[in-house]
Design a protein around this motif. Structure first.
Motif: not given
Length: 193
Positions: A8-19
């Motif tokens: 979940s944390a990795n998904h959140s970080r990935t989403l932030q980088l994409v944004q």
């Protein structure tokens, strides 16, 4: 349980980088979509609109980070600034203050929206971001023309602000639209975080 939390944390970080990357790309598009319009040495762009949206939709920290990434991409030499410019020499250009201001636009807009999460709060945040953009950008432009750039004949502080009167109606309209648009989009962004 920790594997699920890590995922979940990795998904959140990935989403932030994409944004962050998405808003850096939107800034590059906004810089050049109408950059052929230059009035008083100031290109007419959609960058302030996207900087405001970055602050509203990503929040102050991530929005500012997206603007920093955009600035560094341009300073590294990629032609993402207005009029397809880029490179370290942009720092001494009269319009570099506007690029610097985008970081503060996102920070302030995001902070105001966080404290006042109403439609009015979003519009006020967008207008405050526009004011910050004009304040930093115009003062940088004035200093650049007075200190290190060749100023036009009769150039003074009043003339610098007079040049900014031309894009002001467009920027005020876009700020209000960014506030309304951001208010409608924010629940969707929060839903998928």
């Amino acid at each position: 349980m920790t594997t699920s939390a890590t995922r979940s944390a990795n998904h959140s970080r990935t989403l932030q980088l994409v944004q962050i990357a998405m808003f850096a790309a939107l800034m590059a598009i906004g810089a050049n979509i109408s950059a052929f319009l230059v009035i008083g040495g100031v290109p007419i762009t959609l960058q302030t609109f996207f900087a405001i949206l970055a602050g509203i939709l990503l929040g102050s920290r991530l929005g500012a980070m997206a603007m920093i990434v955009y600035a560094f991409i341009g300073l590294a030499g990629l032609p993402v600034f207005a009029e397809f410019s880029g490179g370290m020499d942009t720092i001494v250009s009269p319009t570099f203050g506007f690029i610097v201001s985008f970081v503060f636009v996102a920070l302030i807009t995001g902070s105001i929206v966080q404290r006042f999460p109403s439609r009015t709060g979003f519009i006020v945040a967008a207008l405050a971001g526009t004011a910050v953009n004009y304040f930093i950008g115009t003062n940088w432009m004035y200093a650049a023309y007075k200190l290190w750039f060749s100023a036009p004949a009769g150039f003074d502080y009043k003339m610098a602000w007079a040049w900014m009167a031309v894009p002001l109606p467009k920027d005020l309209i876009l700020a209000v639209l960014a506030g309304i648009f951001g208010y409608r989009l924010k629940p969707l962004i929060l839903k998928y975080k």
